[in-house]
Design a protein around this motif. Structure first.
Motif, PDB file in Angstrom:
ATOM      1  N   LEU A  10       3.523  -0.241  -3.601  1.00 42.57           N
ATOM      2  CA  LEU A  10       3.647   0.972  -2.799  1.00 42.57           C
ATOM      3  C   LEU A  10       4.852   1.806  -3.216  1.00 42.57           C
ATOM      4  O   LEU A  10       4.791   3.036  -3.206  1.00 42.57           O
ATOM      5  CB  LEU A  10       3.752   0.598  -1.314  1.00 42.57           C
ATOM      6  N   LYS A  11       5.944   1.150  -3.584  1.00 44.67           N
ATOM      7  CA  LYS A  11       7.161   1.885  -3.930  1.00 44.67           C
ATOM      8  C   LYS A  11       6.971   2.789  -5.137  1.00 44.67           C
ATOM      9  O   LYS A  11       7.750   3.722  -5.339  1.00 44.67           O
ATOM     10  CB  LYS A  11       8.322   0.915  -4.170  1.00 44.67           C
ATOM     11  N   TYR A  51       4.272   5.854  -3.276  1.00 45.78           N
ATOM     12  CA  TYR A  51       4.379   6.438  -1.933  1.00 45.78           C
ATOM     13  C   TYR A  51       4.533   7.953  -1.997  1.00 45.78           C
ATOM     14  O   TYR A  51       4.013   8.682  -1.133  1.00 45.78           O
ATOM     15  CB  TYR A  51       5.559   5.819  -1.168  1.00 45.78           C
ATOM     16  N   GLU A  73       5.903  -4.743   2.245  1.00 50.23           N
ATOM     17  CA  GLU A  73       6.152  -3.342   1.906  1.00 50.23           C
ATOM     18  C   GLU A  73       6.494  -2.472   3.104  1.00 50.23           C
ATOM     19  O   GLU A  73       6.776  -1.278   2.934  1.00 50.23           O
ATOM     20  CB  GLU A  73       4.950  -2.784   1.131  1.00 50.23           C
ATOM     21  N   TRP A  95       9.845   1.611   3.734  1.00 55.43           N
ATOM     22  CA  TRP A  95      10.168   2.731   4.621  1.00 55.43           C
ATOM     23  C   TRP A  95      11.598   2.674   5.142  1.00 55.43           C
ATOM     24  O   TRP A  95      12.038   3.596   5.836  1.00 55.43           O
ATOM     25  CB  TRP A  95       9.159   2.787   5.761  1.00 55.43           C
TER      26      TRP A  95
END
Length: 403
Positions: A285-286, A289, A312, A316
Motif C-alpha cells: 500500500l505504501k 496510496y 498497513e 496512515w
C-alpha cells in the motif's frame, strides 16, 4: 450517510454467496443450457430480497444486492457494452497468475484444479458444474465504437434492489460496477491507441455510474490497479515504472468516467486479487496510496484483514488521509472459514481510528465473498457469521471509541 461519525458503520465489498436455486440457473446459462428467462428474472428478484433481508438481520449498515444477477464481476459488463463481439475460444484452464505460478508452481496447479467448485452447494449436479467449467471461453473483439447498451439489465438491478430495500432502515446502500480498465478488446482498428480505447470505455461506463447514483445509491468502482502479478499490455513481467504509469493513466480514465458525480457518492475498492493464494506479489500500500487518493471518491475500501496487508493500517500514521475521505478497511477476511472474534474486529477498527479518526472509519471486508459463480471463497454459513461478527465488533469499537 446516516450515522457516519456517530458510530462505526459496517459494510462489505459487494458480492455475496448466491442461493443454490439462483446459482444453478447461472451455471446453466454459463454452460449453454436452456434457462427460462422469466423464471430466472423471478429468481433474481427473490434472491435479492432474501440477501437484503439477511444483511439487515446480521447488522450490515450499508448493503449491496450481492451482485446476484451477474455471472461474475469481470464479464458482466461485456453484455452491457455495444461495439464488442464475443468470439468463442478454448475452455479456461483455471487461473493465470504468472509470478505466483513461478514461485509456487505446484500449489497454483493444485489450487486451480479445485477452487472453482470447492464451495458450490452439493445439491447442484456436478455434471452441470463441470459443463460450465469446460464451456468455451469468449474472446472480446472490438467491431465498432463503444457505447453503453445495458440500460435494461441495469434498470432491472436497480429496481430489484430498491424493492428489496423498502421497509429497511439502512445507513446507505451501494452498487458495485466495473472500472474502465479493460484491455481485452483493444485489438482492431477502431481506436488508434490503448488510451483512446480506455477513454471510450470511460465514456460508456459513465452511463452506468450516473444511473446508479441518480437512483439514490452509492456507486463502487471495483477493480484493482495494475499489479506485478498480471500481464500488462501483453508484457508478462512489467517493471514498477510501467505499472505506475499504467495505474496513473487508468486513474485519469476513472475520473473521466466519474465526471459530474459527487465524490461523496463514490466508493473505490482497491483489490489485490481475492484468491486464497500466497499474495507475495501484492504491491505494498505504501507504494500506491498516492495513486489511490487521486481517484475522485469519498470512500476507499482497502484490505486490512489479509495477513499480507493487516499491518498497513500503520501507513496512515505517516500519510495524511484528506479531510473529505473515509476509509473502509477490511476488518474480516473473505478468504478463510475461520470466523474472527468480535474483540479482534474491535481491535482492528480501533487501530484505524487511532490514525485517521473514528469519524472516518467504516468496517468492511477485504473483498467479495463470491465474485462469480465459480469464485465462492467460503461456505455461505460462514459468510453470514463473519458479517454478524463484523457488526458485533463494530459495536464494541463504538463503545470504546465514544466512551
Amino acid at each position: 450517510m446516516k450515522g457516519l461519525g456517530e458510530r462505526i458503520l459496517t459494510t462489505h465489498v459487494g458480492s455475496l454467496c448466491r442461493p443454490a436455486p439462483l446459482l444453478e440457473m447461472v451455471i446453466d446459462q454459463v454452460a449453454g443450457n436452456p434457462v427460462d428467462e422469466a423464471a430466472f428474472e423471478a429468481e433474481v428478484a427473490r434472491s435479492v430480497k432474501y440477501v437484503v433481508d439477511k444483511q439487515a438481520e446480521v447488522g450490515v449498515d450499508i448493503p449491496s444486492d450481492g451482485e446476484f444477477s451477474k455471472p461474475d464481476f469481470g464479464s458482466y459488463i461485456t453484455r452491457r457494452l455495444g461495439g464488442i463481439e464475443q468470439v468463442k475460444t478454448a475452455p479456461s484452464d483455471g487461473i493465470y497468475y504468472p509470478q505466483l505460478s513461478e514461485q509456487f508452481p505446484n500449489f497454483m496447479k493444485q489450487y486451480a484444479a479445485m477452487y472453482r467448485e470447492m464451495w458450490i452447494p452439493p445439491e447442484i449436479p456436478r455434471e452441470k458444474v463441470h459443463a460450465a467449467m469446460n464451456a468455451p471461453r469468449s474472446r472480446n473483439v472490438l467491431k465498432a465504437p463503444l457505447y453503453y447498451a445495458g440500460y435494461e439489465e441495469l434498470n432491472r438491478d436497480l429496481t430489484n434492489f430498491g424493492t428489496a430495500l423498502a421497509g429497511h432502515d439502512f445507513a446507505d446502500a451501494f452498487v458495485p460496477a466495473a472500472t474502465p480498465s479493460r484491455s481485452d478488446a483493444m485489438a482492431g482498428e477502431i481506436y488508434a491507441t490503448g488510451k483512446d480505447y480506455l477513454y471510450a470505455l470511460a465514456d460508456a461506463m459513465h452511463e452506468e455510474y450516473k444511473a446508479i447514483v441518480d437512483a439514490g445509491y452509492m456507486v463502487q468502482l471495483d477493480l484493482g490497479l495494475p499489479s506485478r502479478n498480471q500481464v500488462l499490455y501483453g508484457k508478462t513481467n512489467p517493471t514498477d515504472k510501467e505499472l505506475r504509469d499504467a495505474s496513473l493513466e487508468q486513474v485519469e480514465a476513472y475520473n473521466h468516467a466519474l465526471r459530474g458525480i459527487p465524490p461523496e457518492r463514490v466508493r473505490y475498492h482497491m483489490c489485490w486479487g481475492s484468491m486464497n493464494t500466497p499474495h507475495t506479489t501484492d504491491v505494498p500500500l505504501k507504494e500506491i496510496y498516492d495513486i489511490i487518493l487521486k481517484i475522485n471518491a469519498g470512500f476507499y475500501s482497502i484490505e486490512g484483514a489479509n495477513p499480507r496487508h493487516e499491518h498497513e493500517w500503520m501507513v496512515w500514521k505517516d500519510v495524511k488521509l484528506p479531510d473529505d475521505k473515509v476509509l473502509i478497511p477490511g476488518i474480516v477476511s473473505h478468504q478463510t472459514n475461520v470466523v474472527e472474534h468480535p474483540e479482534l474486529v474491535s481491535w482492528r477498527i480501533q487501530n484505524y481510528a487511532s490514525v485517521v479518526g473514528r469519524e472516518r472509519v467504516i468496517a468492511g471486508t477485504d473483498c467479495g465473498f463470491s465474485q462469480g459463480w465459480s469464485m465462492q471463497r467460503v461456505h455461505e454459513e460462514v459468510q453470514w457469521a463473519k458479517l454478524k461478527v463484523l457488526a458485533e465488533g463494530a459495536a464494541l469499537a463504538t463503545k470504546a471509541l465514544w466512551n
